[in-house]
Design a protein around this motif. Structure first.
Motif, PDB file in Angstrom:
ATOM      1  N   ALA A   1      -7.767 -13.864   1.099  1.00 24.75           N
ATOM      2  CA  ALA A   1      -8.191 -13.359  -0.287  1.00 24.75           C
ATOM      3  C   ALA A   1      -8.687 -11.847  -0.781  1.00 24.75           C
ATOM      4  O   ALA A   1      -9.558 -11.590   0.313  1.00 24.75           O
ATOM      5  CB  ALA A   1      -9.055 -13.859  -1.846  1.00 24.75           C
ATOM      6  N   ARG A   2      -7.795 -10.566  -0.528  1.00 28.33           N
ATOM      7  CA  ARG A   2      -8.384  -9.154  -1.078  1.00 28.33           C
ATOM      8  C   ARG A   2      -7.166  -8.848  -2.464  1.00 28.33           C
ATOM      9  O   ARG A   2      -7.000  -9.019  -2.699  1.00 28.33           O
ATOM     10  CB  ARG A   2      -7.631  -8.378   0.044  1.00 28.33           C
ATOM     11  CG  ARG A   2      -7.670  -9.250   1.562  1.00 28.33           C
ATOM     12  CD  ARG A   2      -9.440  -8.906   1.432  1.00 28.33           C
ATOM     13  NE  ARG A   2      -9.953  -8.558   3.485  1.00 28.33           N
ATOM     14  CZ  ARG A   2     -10.808  -9.615   3.612  1.00 28.33           C
ATOM     15  NH1 ARG A   2     -10.219 -11.299   2.513  1.00 28.33           N
ATOM     16  NH2 ARG A   2     -10.818  -9.882   4.885  1.00 28.33           N
ATOM     17  N   ASN A   3      -8.186  -7.712  -2.950  1.00 27.26           N
ATOM     18  CA  ASN A   3      -7.192  -6.656  -3.620  1.00 27.26           C
ATOM     19  C   ASN A   3      -6.865  -5.156  -2.966  1.00 27.26           C
ATOM     20  O   ASN A   3      -7.417  -4.603  -1.897  1.00 27.26           O
ATOM     21  CB  ASN A   3      -8.719  -6.051  -4.912  1.00 27.26           C
ATOM     22  CG  ASN A   3      -8.080  -5.224  -5.612  1.00 27.26           C
ATOM     23  OD1 ASN A   3      -7.143  -5.714  -5.935  1.00 27.26           O
ATOM     24  ND2 ASN A   3      -8.658  -4.578  -6.546  1.00 27.26           N
TER      25      ASN A   3
ATOM     26  N   MET B   1       0.952  -8.864  -4.714  1.00 28.50           N
ATOM     27  CA  MET B   1      -0.290  -8.080  -4.127  1.00 28.50           C
ATOM     28  C   MET B   1      -0.137  -6.743  -5.282  1.00 28.50           C
ATOM     29  O   MET B   1      -0.973  -5.767  -5.661  1.00 28.50           O
ATOM     30  CB  MET B   1       0.255  -6.858  -2.921  1.00 28.50           C
ATOM     31  CG  MET B   1      -0.381  -8.080  -2.084  1.00 28.50           C
ATOM     32  SD  MET B   1       1.000  -7.822  -0.203  1.00 28.50           S
ATOM     33  CE  MET B   1       0.098  -8.865   0.791  1.00 28.50           C
TER      34      MET B   1
ATOM     35  N   GLU C   1       1.095  -1.638  -0.116  1.00 27.51           N
ATOM     36  CA  GLU C   1       0.184   0.119  -0.052  1.00 27.51           C
ATOM     37  C   GLU C   1       0.817   1.592   0.228  1.00 27.51           C
ATOM     38  O   GLU C   1       0.584   1.844  -0.688  1.00 27.51           O
ATOM     39  CB  GLU C   1      -0.978   0.080   1.327  1.00 27.51           C
ATOM     40  CG  GLU C   1      -2.189  -0.916   1.226  1.00 27.51           C
ATOM     41  CD  GLU C   1      -2.692  -1.276   2.489  1.00 27.51           C
ATOM     42  OE1 GLU C   1      -4.136  -1.713   2.454  1.00 27.51           O
ATOM     43  OE2 GLU C   1      -1.994  -0.903   3.566  1.00 27.51           O
TER      44      GLU C   1
ATOM     45  N   LYS D   1      -3.005   0.496  -6.619  1.00 30.47           N
ATOM     46  CA  LYS D   1      -2.068  -0.800  -7.603  1.00 30.47           C
ATOM     47  C   LYS D   1      -0.910   0.922  -7.908  1.00 30.47           C
ATOM     48  O   LYS D   1      -0.759   1.465  -8.429  1.00 30.47           O
ATOM     49  CB  LYS D   1      -2.054  -0.998  -9.168  1.00 30.47           C
ATOM     50  CG  LYS D   1      -3.254  -1.684  -8.529  1.00 30.47           C
ATOM     51  CD  LYS D   1      -3.072  -3.350  -8.220  1.00 30.47           C
ATOM     52  CE  LYS D   1      -3.897  -4.503  -7.827  1.00 30.47           C
ATOM     53  NZ  LYS D   1      -3.633  -4.939  -6.977  1.00 30.47           N
TER      54      LYS D   1
ATOM     55  N   GLU E   1      -2.003  -8.309  -9.070  1.00 36.27           N
ATOM     56  CA  GLU E   1      -3.457  -9.966  -8.284  1.00 36.27           C
ATOM     57  C   GLU E   1      -4.553  -8.493  -7.451  1.00 36.27           C
ATOM     58  O   GLU E   1      -4.018  -7.393  -6.360  1.00 36.27           O
ATOM     59  CB  GLU E   1      -3.107 -10.534  -7.638  1.00 36.27           C
ATOM     60  CG  GLU E   1      -1.616 -11.185  -8.628  1.00 36.27           C
ATOM     61  CD  GLU E   1      -1.850 -12.976  -7.714  1.00 36.27           C
ATOM     62  OE1 GLU E   1      -2.361 -12.743  -7.194  1.00 36.27           O
ATOM     63  OE2 GLU E   1      -1.306 -13.747  -8.238  1.00 36.27           O
ATOM     64  N   VAL E   2      -6.007  -8.725  -8.456  1.00 32.96           N
ATOM     65  CA  VAL E   2      -6.995  -8.088  -7.749  1.00 32.96           C
ATOM     66  C   VAL E   2      -7.684  -9.359  -6.753  1.00 32.96           C
ATOM     67  O   VAL E   2      -8.345  -8.578  -5.762  1.00 32.96           O
ATOM     68  CB  VAL E   2      -7.867  -7.757  -8.889  1.00 32.96           C
ATOM     69  CG1 VAL E   2      -7.178  -6.759  -9.520  1.00 32.96           C
ATOM     70  CG2 VAL E   2      -7.989  -9.264  -9.431  1.00 32.96           C
ATOM     71  N   ASN E   3      -6.903 -10.326  -6.488  1.00 32.71           N
ATOM     72  CA  ASN E   3      -7.774 -11.600  -5.439  1.00 32.71           C
ATOM     73  C   ASN E   3      -6.781 -12.661  -5.270  1.00 32.71           C
ATOM     74  O   ASN E   3      -6.169 -13.227  -5.990  1.00 32.71           O
ATOM     75  CB  ASN E   3      -9.035 -11.661  -6.365  1.00 32.71           C
ATOM     76  CG  ASN E   3      -9.438 -12.710  -5.819  1.00 32.71           C
ATOM     77  OD1 ASN E   3      -9.464 -12.884  -4.550  1.00 32.71           O
ATOM     78  ND2 ASN E   3     -10.600 -13.527  -6.103  1.00 32.71           N
ATOM     79  N   HIS E   4      -5.638 -11.362  -4.893  1.00 36.21           N
ATOM     80  CA  HIS E   4      -4.436 -12.167  -3.725  1.00 36.21           C
ATOM     81  C   HIS E   4      -4.867 -12.677  -2.756  1.00 36.21           C
ATOM     82  O   HIS E   4      -5.339 -12.312  -1.975  1.00 36.21           O
ATOM     83  CB  HIS E   4      -3.079 -11.223  -3.700  1.00 36.21           C
ATOM     84  CG  HIS E   4      -2.353 -11.778  -3.535  1.00 36.21           C
ATOM     85  ND1 HIS E   4      -1.409 -12.859  -3.866  1.00 36.21           N
ATOM     86  CD2 HIS E   4      -1.745 -11.485  -2.366  1.00 36.21           C
ATOM     87  CE1 HIS E   4      -0.431 -13.440  -2.927  1.00 36.21           C
ATOM     88  NE2 HIS E   4      -0.322 -12.064  -2.346  1.00 36.21           N
ATOM     89  N   SER E   5      -4.402 -14.461  -2.297  1.00 39.01           N
ATOM     90  CA  SER E   5      -4.264 -15.329  -1.002  1.00 39.01           C
ATOM     91  C   SER E   5      -3.007 -15.724  -1.020  1.00 39.01           C
ATOM     92  O   SER E   5      -2.272 -15.721  -1.591  1.00 39.01           O
ATOM     93  CB  SER E   5      -5.499 -15.744  -1.149  1.00 39.01           C
ATOM     94  OG  SER E   5      -5.281 -17.533  -1.494  1.00 39.01           O
TER      95      SER E   5
ATOM     96  N   VAL F   1      -5.004  -1.986  -2.573  1.00 40.79           N
ATOM     97  CA  VAL F   1      -5.055  -1.374  -3.443  1.00 40.79           C
ATOM     98  C   VAL F   1      -4.572   0.240  -2.504  1.00 40.79           C
ATOM     99  O   VAL F   1      -4.166   0.072  -0.928  1.00 40.79           O
ATOM    100  CB  VAL F   1      -6.493  -0.854  -3.866  1.00 40.79           C
ATOM    101  CG1 VAL F   1      -7.055  -1.655  -4.718  1.00 40.79           C
ATOM    102  CG2 VAL F   1      -7.365  -0.956  -2.534  1.00 40.79           C
TER     103      VAL F   1
END
Length: 411
Positions: free
Chosen positions: A159-161, A142, A92, A165, A145-149, A163
């Motif tokens: 699993a989170r996006n 991170m 972030e 980027k 990817e928009v759905n990373h776990s 943000v």
């Protein structure tokens, strides 16, 4: 060759209520000046609780301020401590800095160097490499990817996006701290730029640069899927003045950097306010070790002296020299005048020849130029972090190398 400037934000005692404010404002002024003068990079460390040695605990905030006062200079985290930061927060903050700076971030990552700063974050010194590697695997996806776990040995992440980027795609260039020279090989194998300290000779510089590229080409071992960033950058003490004597006098406090780093690595945990490092440093300077260190002046001298020393690094194909100017009690005025004189008298010719270096580097990476495989153990610098077994082996190889050299000279 390219050039960077380097900040620990050192603040030796005594302090007053405005000391940190003045320190930060002057450092920002210096980076603004460096940008106008054409320097390529501004690097800032991350350390915690290391009084006097480094008051730089939130580099992303400082570099964000610097981004709004500059236009071109690259902004380097040298480094982000992965064991003391959650990977999501790193992603972030780095992405935000990359956005507000217009894509000028260089992402240096490392492990942390002392128990004083690691233990409060519930990290053990002996575990830092394992934590660092797991953090890299968790962090790097991170940025894209928009759905990373992630379900790793140390970090668990649902699993989170994450943000925002970063502006640079797929992510800012990666570097790794090389506090010991043999980690230069590790950096190469991980496909990251090596951020190391100055070499003791031209032969040592060539040996380590060759080892870096040979390992990058032949033993690449990425921790996960990320864009590699082959390169070698070297931090060196720096002060440029009209004469060698004037430069040495103005840089009198640079060895405070070396002394303080060793102190915190070899003492700890250090209780707050229990040591006056500047006073300890004054005594150390009188010792044989202190006197020897003071004679190893790095890139300190007149423009002609520094030019001759830089040619060693240029011949060895080092990508970047990172100039350590803000150290000890070096004054703001001397730092600025040093940056100005170097930019006027020395830097342009090395900038002009950088295209030749890039051609050489492209040829090496393409396999068109093969580099000699030189034994780097004889060029190791033993520190208090070198394991005993490794230290014994290094000393044995160095004795053997000196014996071979003596035989060669005799014949």
């Amino acid at each position: 060759m390219k050039f960077g400037i380097f900040y620990e934000l050192q603040l030796p005692r005594p302090w007053n209520d405005d000391s940190e404010y003045v320190l930060f404002q002057q450092a920002l002024d210096q980076i603004e000046l460096a940008d106008k003068l054409g320097y390529d990079y501004a690097w800032e460390v991350e350390h915690h609780f290391l009084e006097e040695y480094s008051h730089s605990s939130a580099p992303e905030v400082f570099l964000a301020a610097a981004s709004q006062r500059t236009r071109n200079i690259r902004l380097g985290h040298g480094i982000v401590q992965l064991p003391t930061n959650h990977p999501a927060r790193v992603a972030e903050r780095i992405s935000t800095l990359d956005l507000v700076s217009g894509g000028r971030v260089e992402l240096g990552i490392g492990e942390g160097s002392s128990v004083t700063e690691l233990h409060p974050f519930d990290r053990r010194f002996r575990d830092k490499r394992v934590v660092w590697e797991d953090a890299v695997r968790c962090l790097m996806p991170m940025f894209g990817e928009v759905n990373h776990s992630y379900d790793g040995e140390i970090f668990k992440f649902p699993a989170r996006n994450v943000v925002p980027k970063p502006y640079q795609k797929p992510h800012p260039p990666l570097w790794v701290a090389c506090s010991q020279l043999d980690t230069i090989v590790m950096a190469a194998q991980r496909g990251m730029g090596a951020l190391g300290f100055s070499f003791v000779s031209a032969d040592a510089a060539r040996a380590w640069v060759n080892a870096y590229y040979n390992n990058y080409l032949n033993h690449l071992d990425l921790l996960c899927d990320y864009q590699t960033n082959p390169g070698v950058a070297v931090v060196s003490p720096f002060m440029c003045a009209e004469t060698d004597e004037e430069a040495q006098a103005k840089a009198e406090g640079w060895t405070f950097f070396q002394f303080s780093l060793v102190f915190y690595n070899s003492h700890g945990p250090v209780e707050p306010g229990s040591v006056n490092l500047w006073d300890e440093y004054q005594e150390w300077k009188k010792s044989p070790k202190g006197q020897k260190a003071s004679n190893n002046v790095g890139l300190v001298g007149s423009p002609d002296t520094i030019r001759r020393k830089l040619e060693m690094y240029e011949d060895a194909h080092v990508d970047q020299l990172i100039l350590l100017n803000q150290a000890g009690k070096n004054t703001h005025e001397d730092i600025c005048s040093s940056l100005e004189l170097f930019a006027a008298e020395v830097m342009p010719e090395f900038h002009e020849r950088d295209a030749e270096h890039q051609d050489w580097k492209s040829a090496v990476l393409a396999g068109d130029v093969l580099l000699e495989d030189i034994d780097t153990d004889i060029y190791q610098v033993i520190t208090n972090q070198t394991p005993v077994a490794k230290r014994t082996e290094i000393e044995r190889k160095q004795r053997e190398a000196r014996a071979r050299q003596a035989v060669g000279l005799a014949t």
